[in-house]
Design an enzyme around this catalytic site. Sequence first.
Site, PDB file in Angstrom:
ATOM      1  N   LYS A 113       5.219   4.686  -1.338  1.00  0.00           N
ATOM      2  CA  LYS A 113       3.893   4.140  -1.047  1.00  0.00           C
ATOM      3  C   LYS A 113       2.905   5.231  -0.624  1.00  0.00           C
ATOM      4  O   LYS A 113       1.706   5.079  -0.804  1.00  0.00           O
ATOM      5  CB  LYS A 113       4.000   3.039   0.000  1.00  0.00           C
ATOM      6  CG  LYS A 113       4.787   1.866  -0.560  1.00  0.00           C
ATOM      7  CD  LYS A 113       4.689   0.604   0.213  1.00  0.00           C
ATOM      8  CE  LYS A 113       5.363  -0.532  -0.533  1.00  0.00           C
ATOM      9  NZ  LYS A 113       6.806  -0.335  -0.774  1.00  0.00           N
TER      10      LYS A 113
HETATM   11  C1  PLP Z   1       7.536  -1.014  -1.727  1.00  0.00           C
HETATM   12  C2  PLP Z   1       8.850  -0.461  -2.157  1.00  0.00           C
HETATM   13  C3  PLP Z   1       9.486  -0.867  -3.352  1.00  0.00           C
HETATM   14  C4  PLP Z   1       8.914  -1.941  -4.258  1.00  0.00           C
HETATM   15  O1  PLP Z   1       7.761  -1.540  -4.922  1.00  0.00           O
HETATM   16  P1  PLP Z   1       6.771  -2.611  -5.577  1.00  0.00           P
HETATM   17  O2  PLP Z   1       5.558  -1.867  -5.935  1.00  0.00           O
HETATM   18  O3  PLP Z   1       6.526  -3.640  -4.500  1.00  0.00           O
HETATM   19  O4  PLP Z   1       7.478  -3.195  -6.754  1.00  0.00           O
HETATM   20  C5  PLP Z   1      10.693  -0.269  -3.691  1.00  0.00           C
HETATM   21  N1  PLP Z   1      11.274   0.650  -2.887  1.00  0.00           N
HETATM   22  C6  PLP Z   1      10.693   1.059  -1.735  1.00  0.00           C
HETATM   23  C7  PLP Z   1      11.401   2.055  -0.899  1.00  0.00           C
HETATM   24  C8  PLP Z   1       9.464   0.536  -1.331  1.00  0.00           C
HETATM   25  O5  PLP Z   1       8.906   0.939  -0.165  1.00  0.00           O
END
Ligand code: PLP
Length: 470
Positions: A113
Amino acid sequence: MKYISTRGATAHKSFSEVLLMGLAPDGGLMLPEAYPQIDAATLEKWRGLNYPELAFEIISLFATDIPAADLRDIINRTYTAEAFGNAEITPVRTLSDGLKIQALSNGPTLAFKDMAMQFLGNAFEYVLAKESRELNILGATSGDTGSAAEYALRGKKGINVFMLSPEGRMSAFQRAQMFSLQDENIHNIAVKGMFDDCQDIVKAVQNDAAFKEKYHIGTVNSINWGRIVAQVVYYFAGYFKTTQSNSEKVSFCVPSGNFGNICAGHIARQMGLPVGRLIVATNENDVLDEFFKTGAYRPRSADHTHVTSSPSMDISKASNFERFVFDLIGRNSSGIQVLWAEVGAGKGFDLSFLLDKVHQQYGFVSGKSLHADRLKTIRQVYGQDGELIDPHTADGVKVAREVRQNGETVVCLETALAAKFESTIREAVGNVAVPRPAALQGLENLPQRVRVLPNNAEIVKEFISETLEK
Ligand SMILES: *Cc1c(COP(=O)(O)O)cnc(C)c1O
């Protein structure tokens, strides 16, 4: 470039406008009117660029109302070796079985993120300053999103962050990550309740239009267009790192929850990046796996969401999925209105008649990984390659190995570092030392700053107004 809503009832917007938006007023998600098309000559030219240069080329196609020099400055300040641990930003490595791993998890909070949130923080600050506006972000988190937002927005002018989390429910590492921030504009609120209570408080505040207006309350959730567009960049970067020429194809396997990450992959593919397949990996919460196998989308309710050892994928209603379905049904807004009316009524919909198109034209396939698969995959990779992968990445690796075809190059996106999930790692491989970046050694011993409040929206509002009026 102009932006439209998937539901078709929102006036066209500019990039700077959609940047600060959550849902469109008509309940839809914002998207560009058309995806820019990258021709062979441009792709060839981009192959030699470093990450910030590539990010500029791609984002400038979407952010047409930000002057080039300003955008370049925002991007150069964002994608630095200091913030992401190395100058490559998203390095790719190869496991002994040939599977590629693209690291998206070397940012300040060790999860993918950061890739988008760090850009958003700088872009927000820029747009707000230009328009002499302020923004107070209110959010609820059970871990990853909240910390990524706080690290992106700490110290930014014109922005305050109020982040609610359930008291005592996050890991010691997650608490330390958020609560050790001493920046004046970051306000951690531990609510005496569960994550759902925190979300309900956010909704209650959002629904108080007068309060929202008076205190300039906004959000940064996964449907934000600025996040999606920043994520498009690393699909191009990963493609260039794993190929010699643009005649080759690469497939991406993506541990998915809200469909934000892989939605950016879909957009990269629509722009003309030679992506083979887009492989959706889910955990026990398999609403997306079900769709890509059967064409039926049946979102589950919150009490049918499993709590798993890959918690950032514990999602039963994939908020960005509407963007893909919009493209799938020929960008038909009235169709989206009908389908999401069904979702709103708790039913879901069946697009099995389009399943061939989903697979052939759009390249999507899927698979799922359960707790035991996750542990086994972590153990296997540790045994074969001597490295520890996090539980979410393990879900991706499991699914990628399952669906990979002979001769297919598959890049699995690494969405977090093992250091964030020590207890699951120990469950998989026993009592090993889980490596942690030097900057985070001793994190749990730093002084923490958090306000504990009762599970009560009025009291949270009072805290916000008192803080802002000080
Ligand atoms: C948010 C997240 C995901 C999922 O990603 P999306 O964009 O919601 O599909 C997968 N792995 C981690 C570690 C995350 O923080």
